[in-house]
Design an enzyme around this catalytic site. Structure first.
Site, PDB file in Angstrom:
ATOM      1  CB  SER A  83      -0.858  -0.008   1.269  1.00  0.00           C
ATOM      2  OG  SER A  83      -1.492   1.235   1.474  1.00  0.00           O
ATOM      3  CE1 TYR A  97      -4.195  -2.138   5.360  1.00  0.00           C
ATOM      4  CE2 TYR A  97      -3.588   0.125   4.782  1.00  0.00           C
ATOM      5  CZ  TYR A  97      -3.961  -1.158   4.400  1.00  0.00           C
ATOM      6  OH  TYR A  97      -4.084  -1.464   3.067  1.00  0.00           O
TER       7      TYR A  97
HETATM    8  P1  NDP Z   1     -11.798  -5.540  -0.249  1.00  0.00           P
HETATM    9  O1  NDP Z   1     -12.277  -5.384   1.160  1.00  0.00           O
HETATM   10  O2  NDP Z   1     -12.729  -5.196  -1.349  1.00  0.00           O
HETATM   11  O3  NDP Z   1     -11.262  -7.031  -0.473  1.00  0.00           O
HETATM   12  C1  NDP Z   1     -10.498  -7.669   0.501  1.00  0.00           C
HETATM   13  C2  NDP Z   1     -10.433  -9.149   0.196  1.00  0.00           C
HETATM   14  O4  NDP Z   1      -9.616  -9.772   1.197  1.00  0.00           O
HETATM   15  C3  NDP Z   1     -11.798  -9.819   0.253  1.00  0.00           C
HETATM   16  O5  NDP Z   1     -11.930 -10.693  -0.839  1.00  0.00           O
HETATM   17  C4  NDP Z   1     -11.772 -10.606   1.551  1.00  0.00           C
HETATM   18  O6  NDP Z   1     -12.506 -11.798   1.396  1.00  0.00           O
HETATM   19  C5  NDP Z   1     -10.277 -10.929   1.668  1.00  0.00           C
HETATM   20  N1  NDP Z   1      -9.897 -11.229   3.054  1.00  0.00           N
HETATM   21  C6  NDP Z   1      -9.884 -10.392   4.119  1.00  0.00           C
HETATM   22  N2  NDP Z   1      -9.506 -11.059   5.219  1.00  0.00           N
HETATM   23  C7  NDP Z   1      -9.262 -12.344   4.840  1.00  0.00           C
HETATM   24  C8  NDP Z   1      -8.833 -13.515   5.512  1.00  0.00           C
HETATM   25  N3  NDP Z   1      -8.572 -13.521   6.834  1.00  0.00           N
HETATM   26  N4  NDP Z   1      -8.674 -14.660   4.807  1.00  0.00           N
HETATM   27  C9  NDP Z   1      -8.931 -14.674   3.491  1.00  0.00           C
HETATM   28  N5  NDP Z   1      -9.341 -13.609   2.780  1.00  0.00           N
HETATM   29  C10 NDP Z   1      -9.503 -12.457   3.465  1.00  0.00           C
HETATM   30  O7  NDP Z   1     -10.465  -4.668  -0.336  1.00  0.00           O
HETATM   31  P2  NDP Z   1      -9.453  -4.360  -1.544  1.00  0.00           P
HETATM   32  O8  NDP Z   1      -9.742  -5.162  -2.728  1.00  0.00           O
HETATM   33  O9  NDP Z   1      -9.377  -2.893  -1.673  1.00  0.00           O
HETATM   34  O10 NDP Z   1      -8.093  -4.814  -0.864  1.00  0.00           O
HETATM   35  C11 NDP Z   1      -7.281  -5.865  -1.337  1.00  0.00           C
HETATM   36  C12 NDP Z   1      -5.881  -5.666  -0.774  1.00  0.00           C
HETATM   37  O11 NDP Z   1      -5.352  -4.438  -1.240  1.00  0.00           O
HETATM   38  C13 NDP Z   1      -5.794  -5.609   0.737  1.00  0.00           C
HETATM   39  O12 NDP Z   1      -4.617  -6.279   1.136  1.00  0.00           O
HETATM   40  C14 NDP Z   1      -5.692  -4.115   1.032  1.00  0.00           C
HETATM   41  O13 NDP Z   1      -5.035  -3.866   2.242  1.00  0.00           O
HETATM   42  C15 NDP Z   1      -4.895  -3.655  -0.153  1.00  0.00           C
HETATM   43  N6  NDP Z   1      -5.016  -2.246  -0.522  1.00  0.00           N
HETATM   44  C16 NDP Z   1      -6.233  -1.651  -0.720  1.00  0.00           C
HETATM   45  C17 NDP Z   1      -6.294  -0.325  -1.097  1.00  0.00           C
HETATM   46  C18 NDP Z   1      -7.573   0.400  -1.306  1.00  0.00           C
HETATM   47  O14 NDP Z   1      -7.561   1.650  -1.255  1.00  0.00           O
HETATM   48  N7  NDP Z   1      -8.685  -0.257  -1.562  1.00  0.00           N
HETATM   49  C19 NDP Z   1      -5.063   0.445  -1.344  1.00  0.00           C
HETATM   50  C20 NDP Z   1      -3.858  -0.279  -1.074  1.00  0.00           C
HETATM   51  C21 NDP Z   1      -3.843  -1.574  -0.710  1.00  0.00           C
HETATM   52  P3  NDP Z   1     -13.447 -12.465   2.502  1.00  0.00           P
HETATM   53  O15 NDP Z   1     -14.011 -11.359   3.341  1.00  0.00           O
HETATM   54  O16 NDP Z   1     -14.465 -13.213   1.707  1.00  0.00           O
HETATM   55  O17 NDP Z   1     -12.521 -13.373   3.259  1.00  0.00           O
HETATM   56  C1  8X3 Z   2      -5.097   1.488   1.485  1.00  0.00           C
HETATM   57  C2  8X3 Z   2      -4.774   2.856   0.999  1.00  0.00           C
HETATM   58  O1  8X3 Z   2      -4.448   5.266   1.718  1.00  0.00           O
HETATM   59  O2  8X3 Z   2      -6.237   3.991   2.804  1.00  0.00           O
HETATM   60  O3  8X3 Z   2      -3.955   0.750   1.699  1.00  0.00           O
HETATM   61  O4  8X3 Z   2      -3.936   3.537   3.346  1.00  0.00           O
HETATM   62  S1  8X3 Z   2      -4.841   3.945   2.288  1.00  0.00           S
END
Ligand code: NDP
Ligand code: 8X3
Length: 254
Positions: free
Chosen positions: A139, A152
């Site tokens: 991130s 985080y």
């Molecule tokens: P979402 O919440 O849309 O998706 C997160 C996914 O992670 C879901 O499919 C969820 O599935 C899965 N997940 C969470 N906990 C678990 C677990 N314990 N075991 C298995 N699966 C798990 O978020 P994003 O798509 O935005 O995020 C994806 C990744 O990108 C994350 O690592 C996030 O930190 C990172 N990220 C996101 C950003 C953003 O701004 N959106 C920016 C930078 C990084 P389920 O609940 O079905 O298990």
């Molecule tokens: C998710 C992006 O800016 O919310 O990793 O930390 S931010």
């Protein structure tokens, strides 16, 4: 068109879901995982006419379950060329002294322990491939600080540094490693962070023109498609409306 397999953790939503759709369009067989079995089944139903799909209901925090997923992989899905280590979450934006310790543990257990569980169990398979990629979702919070993100951001800094060190171990092995570091992208990420408060999430993205999950899926796919002699080490991406702020200076009253 690919005849190999991609394994995506957290394919029930956001980046993982968009990536599954994109890799399927290119003919990759899919291993899709997440905790929400019904959503995995829906996605499999959508994509299985295009490509073979193997669903595994999986909590990445459970090392034994991750091991069982790998041992029990059907033969046709063992040629994993791309691992998208995407499952992860943020919980809360309170200052550290008000944050919940349970939330901190959940973020560390998922973003750090879960990601290393999956990587460790998959490495033997990835190392057997002529060319492979591990794409780790870090991130902007890996690199930059902001209030309310102590654990985080700390967990994502681990992902970025883990990726670099893993890359050092794997250099020359055919397995590439990337730390992908996105900024604001509208997915379910903030609804989860705000504990189900959809309005709060909507307000966060209002007027921002944030990244879309499909934008990140395109980047993930592009990284995986690079020729074998290229390793994208890290890639930070933000919406053009986002940038860094000044250092905070807290002045004492005279
Ligand atoms: P979402 O919440 O849309 O998706 C997160 C996914 O992670 C879901 O499919 C969820 O599935 C899965 N997940 C969470 N906990 C678990 C677990 N314990 N075991 C298995 N699966 C798990 O978020 P994003 O798509 O935005 O995020 C994806 C990744 O990108 C994350 O690592 C996030 O930190 C990172 N990220 C996101 C950003 C953003 O701004 N959106 C920016 C930078 C990084 P389920 O609940 O079905 O298990
Ligand atoms: C998710 C992006 O800016 O919310 O990793 O930390 S931010």
């Amino acid at each position: 068109m690919s005849s190999t397999t991609v394994l995506i953790t957290g394919a029930t939503s956001g980046f993982g879901l968009a990536s599954a759709r994109l890799f399927a369009q290119d003919g990759y067989s899919l291993i899709i995982t997440g905790r929400r079995a019904e959503r995995l089944q829906q996605l499999a139903d959508e994509l299985k006419a295009m490509v073979p799909v193997h669903c595994v209901t999986l909590d990445v925090r459970d090392a034994e379950a991750v091991g069982a997923m790998v041992t029990e992989l059907p033969e046709a899905f063992r040629n994993i060329e791309v691992l998208v280590n995407n499952a992860g979450l943020a919980l809360g934006t309170e200052p550290a002294w008000e944050a919940s310790l349970d939330d901190w543990h959940t973020m560390i257990d998922t973003n750090v322990t879960g990601l290393v569980n999956v990587t460790h169990k998959l490495l033997p398979i990835l190392r057997e491939q002529p060319k492979a990629s591990i794409i780790n979702l870090a991130s902007v919070a890996s690199n930059w600080s902001y209030p309310g993100a102590s654990v985080y951001g700390g967990s994502k800094a681990f992902v970025a540094q883990f990726s670099r060190n893993l890359r050092s171990d794997l250099a020359g092995s055919g397995v590439r490693v990337t730390s992908l570091e996105p900024g604001m992208c509208e997915t379910e990420f903030s609804v989860v962070r705000f504990k189900g408060d959809q309005d709060k999430s909507d307000n966060l993205y209002k007027g921002v023109n944030p990244l879309l999950p499909e934008d990140i899926a395109n980047i993930i796919f592009w990284i995986a498609q690079q020729p074998a002699h290229i390793n994208i080490n890290s890639l930070e991406v933000m919406p053009s409306s986002q940038a860094w702020d000044n250092f905070k200076v807290v002045r004492q009253a005279d």
